[in-house]
Design a protein around this motif. Sequence first.
Motif, mmCIF file in Angstrom:
data_model
loop_
_atom_site.group_PDB
_atom_site.id
_atom_site.type_symbol
_atom_site.label_atom_id
_atom_site.label_comp_id
_atom_site.label_asym_id
_atom_site.label_seq_id
_atom_site.Cartn_x
_atom_site.Cartn_y
_atom_site.Cartn_z
ATOM 1 N N CYS A 21 0.862 -1.187 0.000
ATOM 2 C CA CYS A 21 0.000 0.000 0.000
ATOM 3 C C CYS A 21 0.901 1.241 0.000
ATOM 4 C CB CYS A 21 -0.888 -0.025 1.233
ATOM 5 S SG CYS A 21 -1.835 1.483 1.477
ATOM 6 N N LEU A 23 0.310 4.049 1.035
ATOM 7 C CA LEU A 23 0.076 4.920 2.185
ATOM 8 C C LEU A 23 0.656 4.348 3.473
ATOM 9 C CD1 LEU A 23 -1.811 6.125 0.076
ATOM 10 C CD2 LEU A 23 -3.482 6.482 1.867
ATOM 11 N N CYS A 24 0.435 3.039 3.703
ATOM 12 C CA CYS A 24 0.840 2.480 5.000
ATOM 13 C C CYS A 24 1.916 1.394 4.864
ATOM 14 C CB CYS A 24 -0.378 1.909 5.727
ATOM 15 S SG CYS A 24 -1.040 0.434 4.942
ATOM 16 N N CYS A 35 -4.419 -0.279 0.287
ATOM 17 C CA CYS A 35 -5.150 -1.311 1.036
ATOM 18 C C CYS A 35 -6.570 -0.830 1.340
ATOM 19 C CB CYS A 35 -4.400 -1.698 2.307
ATOM 20 S SG CYS A 35 -4.519 -0.491 3.628
ATOM 21 N N CYS A 38 -6.898 1.856 4.156
ATOM 22 C CA CYS A 38 -6.494 3.214 3.740
ATOM 23 C C CYS A 38 -7.512 3.801 2.766
ATOM 24 C CB CYS A 38 -5.107 3.200 3.112
ATOM 25 S SG CYS A 38 -3.790 2.980 4.321
HETATM 26 ZN ZN LIG Z 1 -2.775 1.060 3.559
#
Ligand SMILES: [Zn+2]
Length: 245
Positions: A21, A23-24, A35, A38
């Motif tokens: 992902c 973002l994370c 994901c 997110c």
């Molecule tokens: Zn994520």
Amino acid sequence: MNCQPWLKALVYNCTNTNHACLLCSEPAEQRYPLCVACEQELPWLDEHCLRCALPLPMAGLTCGQCSRRPPAFDQVVAPWHYGFPLDTLISRFKHNSQWPLGRLMAEMLALNVHHRYQEGLPRPDLLLPVPLARRRLRERGFNQAGMLGRWLSKALVIECDERQLLRTRETPAQQSLDARARRRNLRQAFALASEPSLKGCHIAVVDDVLTTGATTQAIAQLLRQAGARRIDVYCLARTAKPGQA
Ligand SMILES: [Zn+2]
Ligand SMILES: [Zn+2]
């Protein structure tokens, strides 16, 4: 499981689902690098002004400002409002040159726009990214609206012209000016490279964030004068009015 059904169509260059992902950094487990957790946290724009996409408490309304003084553009398409964490994602894309992030947001915007076409929104003939002032372009090295325009062009199969809209001068500090002077100031900051080619054209102006709409309004007026028939605005995010969540 997508929270936005139209996102199901997002197939990212590969078919495997074990990429991380963006973002994370956890495994995305989707066909694109985001994901589910997110994705659900993104500030999806729900009810908004039919014209300028300003977040509103109820659906199917036009905001006060658009009712009093209809803007020169017809419709704004924005999947998100400018809230956390999207604000930081846009900032990472713009200021830290995180292009995969920019591309992911552009692909999602493209799908959102495509979904709107299926609901009856007319397809434009041409995409025109908002140009950056020359000094800003030198500092940053790229125009984020231009990059979004190129990604959208590819995904939607609509021509994108980065040379048509010109920023003829830097916009000086606007704070000291009253509203009317500010609008005039902004109107004079843009020009077109070749006017006659826009006669009867349906144009979508591309930008990253729509804040007051003043820049877009200035550009839309210019395009109208050049004979554009319809002007829409495609952007990643719409801000709420100052003081609103
Ligand atoms: Zn994520
Ligand atoms: Zn409005």
